[in-house]
Structure formats: C-alpha cells, structure tokens
Design a protein around this motif. Structure first.
Motif, PDB file in Angstrom:
ATOM      1  N   ALA A 190     -15.401  42.122  29.243  1.00  0.00           N
ATOM      2  CA  ALA A 190     -14.215  42.157  30.113  1.00  0.00           C
ATOM      3  C   ALA A 190     -13.050  41.426  29.449  1.00  0.00           C
ATOM      4  CB  ALA A 190     -14.542  41.517  31.464  1.00  0.00           C
ATOM      5  N   ARG A 191     -13.368  40.301  28.784  1.00  0.00           N
ATOM      6  CA  ARG A 191     -12.335  39.515  28.116  1.00  0.00           C
ATOM      7  C   ARG A 191     -11.654  40.344  27.029  1.00  0.00           C
ATOM      8  NH1 ARG A 191      -8.872  35.522  29.061  1.00  0.00           N
ATOM      9  NH2 ARG A 191      -8.164  34.552  27.143  1.00  0.00           N
ATOM     10  N   MET A 192     -12.454  41.159  26.326  1.00  0.00           N
ATOM     11  CA  MET A 192     -11.910  41.957  25.237  1.00  0.00           C
ATOM     12  C   MET A 192     -10.778  42.863  25.734  1.00  0.00           C
ATOM     13  SD  MET A 192     -12.326  42.026  22.052  1.00  0.00           S
ATOM     14  CE  MET A 192     -13.938  41.782  21.347  1.00  0.00           C
ATOM     15  N   ALA A 193     -10.957  43.415  26.930  1.00  0.00           N
ATOM     16  CA  ALA A 193      -9.910  44.287  27.488  1.00  0.00           C
ATOM     17  C   ALA A 193      -8.620  43.500  27.721  1.00  0.00           C
ATOM     18  CB  ALA A 193     -10.402  44.905  28.796  1.00  0.00           C
ATOM     19  N   VAL A 194      -8.784  42.254  28.199  1.00  0.00           N
ATOM     20  CA  VAL A 194      -7.617  41.387  28.425  1.00  0.00           C
ATOM     21  C   VAL A 194      -6.914  41.108  27.099  1.00  0.00           C
ATOM     22  CG1 VAL A 194      -6.896  39.069  29.166  1.00  0.00           C
ATOM     23  CG2 VAL A 194      -8.656  40.322  30.466  1.00  0.00           C
ATOM     24  N   LEU A 195      -7.702  40.821  26.058  1.00  0.00           N
ATOM     25  CA  LEU A 195      -7.118  40.508  24.748  1.00  0.00           C
ATOM     26  C   LEU A 195      -6.322  41.689  24.215  1.00  0.00           C
ATOM     27  CD1 LEU A 195     -10.159  38.765  22.971  1.00  0.00           C
ATOM     28  CD2 LEU A 195      -8.292  37.676  24.212  1.00  0.00           C
ATOM     29  N   LYS A 196      -6.898  42.874  24.359  1.00  0.00           N
ATOM     30  CA  LYS A 196      -6.260  44.056  23.772  1.00  0.00           C
ATOM     31  C   LYS A 196      -4.908  44.350  24.413  1.00  0.00           C
ATOM     32  CE  LYS A 196     -10.110  46.538  21.735  1.00  0.00           C
ATOM     33  NZ  LYS A 196     -11.044  47.665  21.851  1.00  0.00           N
ATOM     34  N   GLU A 197      -4.760  43.959  25.671  1.00  0.00           N
ATOM     35  CA  GLU A 197      -3.466  44.167  26.341  1.00  0.00           C
ATOM     36  C   GLU A 197      -2.355  43.351  25.702  1.00  0.00           C
ATOM     37  OE1 GLU A 197      -3.911  43.310  30.478  1.00  0.00           O
ATOM     38  OE2 GLU A 197      -5.318  44.983  30.776  1.00  0.00           O
ATOM     39  N   ARG A 198      -2.733  42.280  24.985  1.00  0.00           N
ATOM     40  CA  ARG A 198      -1.724  41.391  24.399  1.00  0.00           C
ATOM     41  C   ARG A 198      -1.469  41.707  22.924  1.00  0.00           C
ATOM     42  NH1 ARG A 198      -1.722  36.467  27.349  1.00  0.00           N
ATOM     43  NH2 ARG A 198       0.208  35.956  26.256  1.00  0.00           N
ATOM     44  N   ALA A 199      -2.058  42.775  22.413  1.00  0.00           N
ATOM     45  CA  ALA A 199      -1.935  43.097  20.985  1.00  0.00           C
ATOM     46  C   ALA A 199      -0.494  43.399  20.605  1.00  0.00           C
ATOM     47  CB  ALA A 199      -2.831  44.292  20.640  1.00  0.00           C
TER      48      ALA A 199
END
Lengths: 548, 309
Positions: A278-287
């Motif tokens: 789930a965290r990975m999805a959050v990170l990708k939004e900030r790319a």
C-alpha cells in the motif's frame, strides 16, 4: 512553443547504443536528447554549437544501482579510512596508515570544534590494515579527556570510545556483556562490539552519528558525490521512506539544480507486506523526473567480512560459525511472494551462497504461483553464487548486481580468512554471470566503498586486490562489457533503461563528462579516468574534485 | 554485586518462529500487574485493541490495565528508552524469531536503570528436532538457547511422543543443566516472569490442568517467626535445586530489626530494602516466602534451614 535546441560537440561520444556506438555531436531540447551524430549531421540541426566540451569525452551518465543516500550523511563526521577517499566537497580524506595517524587526524578535528560538549564522531576506521594493532581508550584520551570521542569502524559493527564515554555510560562497572572488550590485565579497552554496547554508549553521551538521517541537506551532499563520480542516476537501496524521508526526497529532487535521478528501494522490513504494498502506491504518487520510487529491498543475510553471511558447506574458511538471517527464512519467503504477486520489483540482499540459493528457491516458487513477466528481480551482492545458481537465475530471469569493489577492498581477507583461496577466486563472478546469460550490473554499496562506477568497472576488468594480487582472472570481463554494466546494465535493473543508460533520441540528456576515453586506454588505467563532471537534463554540473 | 534499588527488572523472551512467543506475550499483557512494559517486534499479533492511549507516533500504547506496549520498529535501544520514560515497574522484551535472547539481554546489563531478571527461550516441541536439522535455520535455533535461564518446551500437546523425546534430548544437549518446563499454549503463571509485589504471587497458578497432564507449576509458601542467620541462608540460597524456579518474599534476619525483601531467580538473588523503606504493611518480624517449583513435594523450610554445617 518549444525551447531552443542546444548542441554539444565533444572529442568523442560513447553512446552505448547499437546503431551508432560512437558520435561527436548531440542535440538537446527540453532536457532530452533530440539527435546524435557527427559534424555533418549537426550542420542540419539548425542550432549553434557549444564547444565547451570539445576536448572531452561524453558517455551516458553513469548509473549506480546499489548505493545508499547515507553517502551524503556520513561526511558530517570525520573519515578515518585506510584508503584515501574524496568527500562530496572534493577534499581528499582518509588515507590513515596507522593508529597514530588516526589520533592526529582526530586531534585536528577536535581543535576545530567550538562547542566543548559536542561529541567528536568518526567513521570508516579499519584496523585490519594495521598489523594487529588495536586502538584503545588511551589513544583516544590523547584527543580529549573532556569531550566524548566515538570512532565507528568501517564494518559499522565495532566502535572505539574514549574514557569519557565509558565513564558516562558506567561501562567500567558492567559485567557479563561480551561486547565490552578488556585487555590481558582486565582493563576496559574502549573497544565496543555489536549493537548493544555500541548503541548504549552512543545514547549515554547523546552522540548521534549522521549516517541514518535522510534530509534535504544530506541528499544534496549525496548528489555532489554522484556528480564527482560521473553518476546521473542512482538509488538509495534501503530507504525507510517514512513520511519525513519522503518529503525530504520530494523537496530535494524537485530543486532545479539537484544533479542526480534517484530510484530508491523501500526497506521491506519496515512494513508488513500488505502495508508495504500500500505504501508503494503512496510513494509512486509523489514521483517526478528525478525521483523514481517503485522498488523494494529485502534483506536476507549479513556480510562476508563480518562473518554474518549465510554460507553453504563447508562454511567459513577459518571455521567461524555460519552467519545470521535478518528475519526467519519463512518470513522472508512470505515477503518475497507478497511483493512478487503485487507486481513489485525486488532487490534482494544475498551475500553468502546459502542466502543466494534460498532467494532463488523463494523466487522460483513465487514466480510459479504468480507469474510476473519482465519482473527484473535482482540478487544484490550475490558474491558467492556458483555456476549452477547463475544457470537457475538465467532460467528464471533473475538478475545479479555484483559487488566487484570487494575484490579490491577485501579480496586479500577473503582469500586468507572468510572464503579461502579457492572460493575467493569466484567471488563476484561477472564472467560466470555473463557466460550463463544472467543480466548483471556491479556496484560500490557507497558509503561502504567509494561511489565511483569507473573504479568498480576497473575491479571487474582487472580483479586485482589491494595488495596487487589477481583474484580469479577467469572471471574478468572486457572493458566494453564493464562499461555496459555501469550504464545500461544498471539502468535496466532500476527499470529506467527506457530513459537513461545510453545516448539515444528521446532519453534524458544525461551524460558523464570525461577528460579521458575509457575505451582508448589500457584496461589497467580504467580507474584513473579523470571526470570533469556530469550533464543532467542538458545542464552541466562540475565535479568538486579538481581534474588536475 | 546486587544492583542499586529502583532499577527496572527486565525479562527477555526468545524463541524461533511458531514457538509461542506471541501467545505468551499476549497472556502476560492480559495478566501482568499494571505498569508492565512489553516490547514487541510488531503490533500485528499483539492485542493492542485494548489501547487507551496512543503515543501519536504509533510506537507506544498504554492499555486499559495500565500496561504499556512498545514497538521495536525503530530499534531496541529507542524502544527501551521510550519504555523507561514511562517509568514502568518491569519490562518484558520479545525478541524476533531469529534474534538471540542473550544478545538482547545485554541491553539490560549495560543500562544502570535496568536490571536483568530472566532470559526465557521457548521451543516448539512438535518441530524443534526438524528445525535443528534444517541447514537454513538449525544453527540459529540452537543459538537461541545460549544463556537462557529457563526453557519452555511448548506445544507438547501438538507433539507426538517421538518428537517430544527428541526435543527433550536436544534441549539436554543444547542447554545442559538449565530447567526445562513443558507447556501447552505457553501457559505459565505471570508471576514466574514478573518480579512483583508478593501479593500477586500468592495467587495460585491457574489453568495448568490438561488432559493427561499433571500440574506443572507448584506453589510453595513458608511462614517462619524464627529469624534466619544471614550467612547460613546465603549458603542455602546458593544450593537450591534447579526445579525451584522463583522464590521471593520477606526474610527476617537475626541481625536486622525489620524483614528484608528477597528476590531469588535461577541461582541469582539479592536482598532489597527492609519493610519500612518498601512501604510494606507493618507486620510482625517474621519470614514470609513464596516460591514456584516445577516439581511437586519440595520442602521450602528444609531447603532453607537444612544448612546445619
């Protein structure tokens, strides 16, 4: 309305692209490569030619697929390495040849401190090179008898402290703790081993080593180190990526002048698999174009030189007991299966051959249950994998990122103590990986060893130890293959080979700017190639190290 | 060398994956007296639903019963620091499935605010023999018994007679001379792991009747108006049998006006302050001791008075 075109002319451009391996001119627009060619081609691009790099050699910006942003933080403390190393600011540090050298360097650092209570911290101390001599608290008392002095060893598993630290921590009175060394007379020497004693001493004097912080400032220093090494794309291969670290990353990478693209790998151990996914999805939004999250790092065993790597029979050459798992194998397997099933690419730390075999077994099972085309899972370090393991890796599409720098920095110790002369010959087997069809890169693990892909390439090409012995010449690779590994090879492992790693139309205009042609010199001279700096997205960044 | 008073006792609970550590931790959380701080690897399996207070960073919870639960997600040292800040009466640390309990226990030996009480390692009776043979984890499991004061051979109800015998034999080899208690669902009295006020200890151990099992814990008490000779009692304390797991209470010496608090566990003991400093109820000078043994029929008076030389 598109931006104007910028054209750089160079003495030579090594593109790493099959259809035009060598060029002299490159056109750039909007930070990307618009065209590559020779003078005749450039005449038709309709733009003035910038000659500032006319006597330089351009390569694709180098890619380091296993390093740590900690490289930018450690330099806040004093470096005491045996081998000289450049700080991000370009000064030559280390080169400590004796304990006396270390004391003198610390005395100079101590004299520069203004706050009388501030602890003096140092890192990278490696007494393995000082013929059995050991630092004691009495050495460090010559640095200060009033200020805490803490010296972290290169292994990060041993620390020396002065009497002030022992006094404040009450460590003279402690009994029953293995990690507090005493000499033949029973005197506490100030050498502290393993986490309990080290962490406690650190806490007792409120000393905070700089190495764990991820801040805008430490990331900017990391960026400077990258520029000095000709690196334009790298990773932070075990990033906590909690909210504070994520904010620091986003703030640092969105700055116009930030000189490197980073594809960090999230630390799997910090999250339960579901939470991590789930965290990975959050990170990708900030790319953004310099911040490419999406990788995860799994830690299996420890390190070979620390005797914590997991080995198959016959184990450690000197008879040391087998190493440690960071988590129970069953937990690691569940972690790998969960991330694979979620379609997340894994970088898996494996040093010993039992760890690499275990990881291959886990991935074979994970991929059978949840096929993941083009998964690009990478075994990191993978130092002791044998030919049979490489064949299985090839069959499963698993890549290797080999720790070639180990050959130079610890090769002699591996031959003598950890692996023995026979197994040491096949450490970091780039030759076998290539022969068996395993996609590979190689790395520095900076700050463990210096961030310098051309040096790493030299290690893989020459397989020479610090004392000049050749360790396993059969595993050598060619200069061309080594250069591929530190550009496209590493870019593929970071899943960025469509935008970096070669000089081709449409990719980011990222270059390493060199004074010398790595393909035009003797292979033994690869580590001596002088680096002017880099170009990132068309913007030049000059190395802080004088290319004299 | 007895630690200064007012240190916080620490017990470490280790064991491989599946040995019952979490079961035990949940039980201790539910049964322990208030102000027990429990340090765990992750909250995933711990019942923190009962949390009434969250530290805000999600790393410390205070439970309705007054216990404190700390996550070790940011490392053992900082978890201990956060626990100590909450001024707990005791700390229990659960190691990771591959952790070495003895290594973790070193933190308690280092920090003068702490005092190591007991290192307990759990083993899974059904799987221990196979685990020890496993090339991946055999050495890791074996190392977990190094320095354990007490071993719980757990899940004996799930193990066949062959596995159980093999597990017993393995523990005799790995932990010679250390007490091994066979348990189901890690059922031991919380008092065994908690150096607490004696009143808690007086409660009879519970729930140790299982089909085909005898009671595995045997409470003992001793009330004696005759004061003890200090040297003689110290000699007797050094010779107590391994089957005596814990002994505590008030001892009236011939050379002191008030009874002193005795804490004895696994061959280590110390005398605390006397009753006046300890805020104990003002009672007649007399010895009042309680113990837990793993075998029936021990005579506490004979053990402590039997020193005729």
């Amino acid at each position: 309305m598109s931006e104007p075109i910028k054209v750089f002319r160079a003495r030579k451009i090594l593109t790493m692209a099959r259809n035009r391996p060598v060029a002299t001119h490159v056109a750039i627009r909007e930070g990307r490569i618009l065209a590559v060619g020779d003078a005749e081609d450039a005449a038709g691009w309709g733009a003035p030619i910038d000659d500032r790099f006319a006597d330089k050699v351009l390569m694709p910006g180098l890619v380091e697929a296993h390093c740590h942003a900690m490289e930018g933080a450690v330099w806040a403390d004093t470096f005491l390495g045996f081998f000289p190393r450049h700080s991000p600011e370009g000064s030559l540090e280390g080169g400590i040849r004796s304990i006396e050298d270390a004391v003198q360097r610390l005395q100079r650092a101590e004299a520069a401190l203004t706050d009388p209570d501030q602890p003096l911290l140092a890192w990278g101390f490696d007494p393995i090179y000082y013929g059995g001599a050991r630092m004691t608290r009495h050495d460090l008392d010559r640095v200060s008898t009033t200020r805490p002095v803490l010296v972290m060893h290169a292994s990060f598993h041993i620390m020396n402290v002065n009497t002030v630290v022992l006094d404040r921590g009450g460590l003279f009175q402690v009994t029953g703790v293995e990690g507090i060394l005493r000499d033949g007379q029973g005197d506490v020497t100030g050498e502290l081993q393993e986490m309990a004693a080290m962490q406690y001493a650190r806490q007792a004097v409120g000393a905070k080593f700089a190495l764990t912080e991820t801040s805008i400032a430490s990331l900017r220093r990391f960026g400077r180190s990258a520029t000095n090494a000709g690196v334009t794309t790298c990773t932070d291969l075990y990033a906590p990526l909690d909210d504070a670290a994520l904010d620091a990353y986003v703030a640092a990478t969105t700055a116009e002048d930030f000189p490197v693209r980073i594809a960090p790998a999230m630390a799997a151990a910090a999250w339960a698999p579901e939470a991590g996914i789930a965290r990975m999805a959050v990170l990708k939004e900030r790319a953004n174009d310099k911040f490419h999250p999406g990788l995860v790092k799994v830690m299996t065993d420890g390190s070979i030189q620390g005797f914590t790597a997991r080995l198959k029979w016959p184990g450690y050459h000197n008879g040391a007991p087998n190493g440690i798992w960071n988590q129970p194998p069953a937990v690691l397997k569940a972690q790998m299966k969960a991330y694979n099933a979620a379609g997340i690419q894994m970088h898996i730390h494996v040093n010993g051959d039992q760890a690499s075999e275990f990881a291959i077994d886990c991935l074979a099972e994970a991929l059978a249950e949840a096929p993941f085309p083009d998964h690009r899972h990478v075994l990191q370090h993978c130092q002791m994998a044998d030919a049979a393991q490489f064949r299985r890796m090839a069959a499963l599409g698993i890549a290797a990122n080999l720790f070639a720098n180990h050959i130079y920095y610890w090769g002699d110790q591996h031959a003598a103590l950890t692996m023995g002369p026979d197994r040491a010959r096949r450490m970091d087997a780039c030759g076998t990986a290539m022969a068996e069809g395993v996609r590979f890169a190689m790395h520095s693990d900076a700050p463990i060893t210096p961030l310098a892909p051309l040096f790493t390439a030299w290690c893989a090409v020459n397989r020479q130890t610090a004392t000049g012995r050749e360790l396993g010449p059969e595993e050598k690779i060619s200069v061309a293959d080594a250069l591929h590994a530190i550009t496209l090879g590493a870019a593929w492992q970071l899943r960025l080979d469509h935008v970096v790693g070669s000089i081709e139309v449409g990719k980011y205009a990222d270059f390493a700017v060199l004074e010398d042609d790595p393909t035009g010199i003797a292979p033994q001279a690869l580590k001596d190639v002088r680096i002017w700096g880099t170009i990132l997205g068309g913007t030049p960044h000059q190395s802080a190290i004088g290319a004299a | 060398m007895s630690p200064p008073p007012a240190t916080i006792p620490v017990s470490v609970i280790g064991g491989f994956l599946g040995s019952g550590k979490t079961t035990l931790m949940n039980r201790l959380l539910a049964e322990s007296p208030a102000r027990t701080a429990v340090l765990v690897n992750d909250f995933g399996e711990i019942n923190v639903d009962a949390a009434v207070l969250n530290s805000g960073d999600g790393l410390t919870f205070e439970l309705a019963n007054g216990c404190i639960c700390c996550s070790m997600a940011d490392g053992l040292a900082s978890a201990i620091a956060r626990a100590v800040a909450a001024a707990p009466a005791r700390i229990l640390i659960e190691t990771s499935g591959v952790g070495e309990p003895r290594r973790v226990a070193e933190y308690a030996l280092l920090d003068p605010a702490l005092h190591l009480d007991l290192v307990v390692t759990l083993a899974d009776a059904a799987n221990l023999p196979d685990q020890l043979e496993d090339p991946l984890v055999g050495d890791t499991v074996a190392r977990q018994f190094d320095g354990a004061d007490l071993i719980l051979l757990n899940r004996v109800d799930m193990a066949g007679p062959q596995a159980r015998d093999a597990a017993r034999a393995a523990l005799r080899r790995l932990a010679p001379g250390r007490p091994v208690i066979e348990t189901v669902r890690a059922e031991i009295p919380a008092a065994l792991l908690v150096r607490d006020e004696v009143t808690i200890f007086a409660a009879a151990p519970h729930g140790h009747h299982h089909a085909g099992h005898d009671r595995i814990f045997h409470p003992l008490t001793l009330t004696d108006p005759q004061p003890f000779d200090r040297a003689a009692l110290n000699r007797a304390l050094g010779r107590l049998p391994r089957s005596l797991l814990r002994l505590k209470g008030w001892v009236q010496f011939t050379d002191a006006p008030h009874p002193q608090l005795l804490q004895w566990v696994q061959g280590q003991w110390e005398f605390g302050p006397d009753t006046r400093d300890h805020g104990a109820p003002d009672q007649a000078p007399a010895t009042r001791l309680m113990a837990i043994a793993s075998t029936p029929g021990l005579d506490l008076a004979a053990l402590l008075r039997g020193d005729a030389d």
